[in-house]
Design a protein around this motif. Structure first.
Motif, PDB file in Angstrom:
ATOM      1  N   TYR A  96       0.911  -1.158   0.034  1.00 18.63           N
ATOM      2  CA  TYR A  96       0.085  -0.017  -0.005  1.00 18.63           C
ATOM      3  C   TYR A  96       0.895   1.292  -0.001  1.00 18.63           C
ATOM      4  CZ  TYR A  96      -3.198   3.614   1.628  1.00 18.63           C
ATOM      5  OH  TYR A  96      -3.712   4.822   1.735  1.00 18.63           O
ATOM      6  N   GLU A  97       2.030   1.502   0.804  1.00 16.38           N
ATOM      7  CA  GLU A  97       2.731   2.496   0.878  1.00 16.38           C
ATOM      8  C   GLU A  97       3.543   2.883  -0.258  1.00 16.38           C
ATOM      9  OE1 GLU A  97       4.888   2.034   4.720  1.00 16.38           O
ATOM     10  OE2 GLU A  97       3.304   3.046   5.863  1.00 16.38           O
ATOM     11  N   ARG A  98       3.950   1.510  -1.063  1.00 13.52           N
ATOM     12  CA  ARG A  98       4.526   1.707  -2.421  1.00 13.52           C
ATOM     13  C   ARG A  98       3.712   2.249  -3.382  1.00 13.52           C
ATOM     14  NH1 ARG A  98       7.570  -3.914  -1.210  1.00 13.52           N
ATOM     15  NH2 ARG A  98       9.115  -2.996   0.257  1.00 13.52           N
ATOM     16  N   GLY A  99       2.371   2.287  -3.098  1.00 12.07           N
ATOM     17  CA  GLY A  99       1.539   2.911  -4.240  1.00 12.07           C
ATOM     18  C   GLY A  99       0.913   1.889  -4.900  1.00 12.07           C
ATOM     19  N   ALA A 100       1.105   0.561  -4.592  1.00 15.49           N
ATOM     20  CA  ALA A 100       0.840  -0.647  -5.206  1.00 15.49           C
ATOM     21  C   ALA A 100      -0.682  -1.072  -4.757  1.00 15.49           C
ATOM     22  CB  ALA A 100       1.855  -1.953  -5.228  1.00 15.49           C
ATOM     23  N   LEU A 101      -1.774  -0.252  -5.048  1.00 19.77           N
ATOM     24  CA  LEU A 101      -3.204  -0.364  -4.228  1.00 19.77           C
ATOM     25  C   LEU A 101      -3.838  -1.524  -4.801  1.00 19.77           C
ATOM     26  CD1 LEU A 101      -4.405   3.369  -4.173  1.00 19.77           C
ATOM     27  CD2 LEU A 101      -3.083   2.164  -2.339  1.00 19.77           C
TER      28      LEU A 101
END
Length: 131
Positions: A96-101
């Motif tokens: 999530y924090e890496r933007g891989a939602l």
């Protein structure tokens, strides 16, 4: 793979498994009669383990750089045996924090659905063989 890391994981795993057993037993004994079988002990170790994993991961990133064997002892060994949910929580949040939602949502959904499906499949297989 270094022997120190393997020993750290093994020792941490033994302590984590023991801690899980004791905590689940104690919480279940203390609160079980009022909860009608709700698995509060397991929920407790999962939440506590996830909290501890969060503390360690952030401490490793911002303030503390212990040797790799100690990291493995604490995370993979101790918390991994105390609760695998802590590792699941860390991996889901990191995605999530890496933007891989989408991968994060897929991982969360797949972990829950496939793990329960695997459990039910194991039950069914044994029931089919034994019955």
């Amino acid at each position: 793979m270094q022997l120190q890391i393997l020993i750290g994981v093994a020792l941490g795993g033994a302590l984590g498994a023991l801690g899980r057993y004791v905590m689940v037993s104690q919480v279940s004994h203390a609160f079980g009669p009022w909860l009608g079988g709700f698995p509060l002990g397991t929920l407790s170790v999962n939440v506590l383990g996830s909290f501890a994993m969060g503390l360690l991961v952030e401490a490793f990133a911002l303030a503390w750089s212990p040797p790799e064997a100690l990291r493995a002892f604490l995370t993979v060994g101790l918390l991994g045996a105390f609760t695998t949910f802590s590792t699941f929580s860390m991996e889901a949040v990191l995605l999530y924090e890496r933007g891989a939602l989408l991968p994060a949502a897929g991982y969360i959904g797949a972990s829950v659905v496939l793990s329960i499906t695997g459990f039910v499949a194991g039950l069914a297989l044994v029931r089919a063989v034994v019955a």
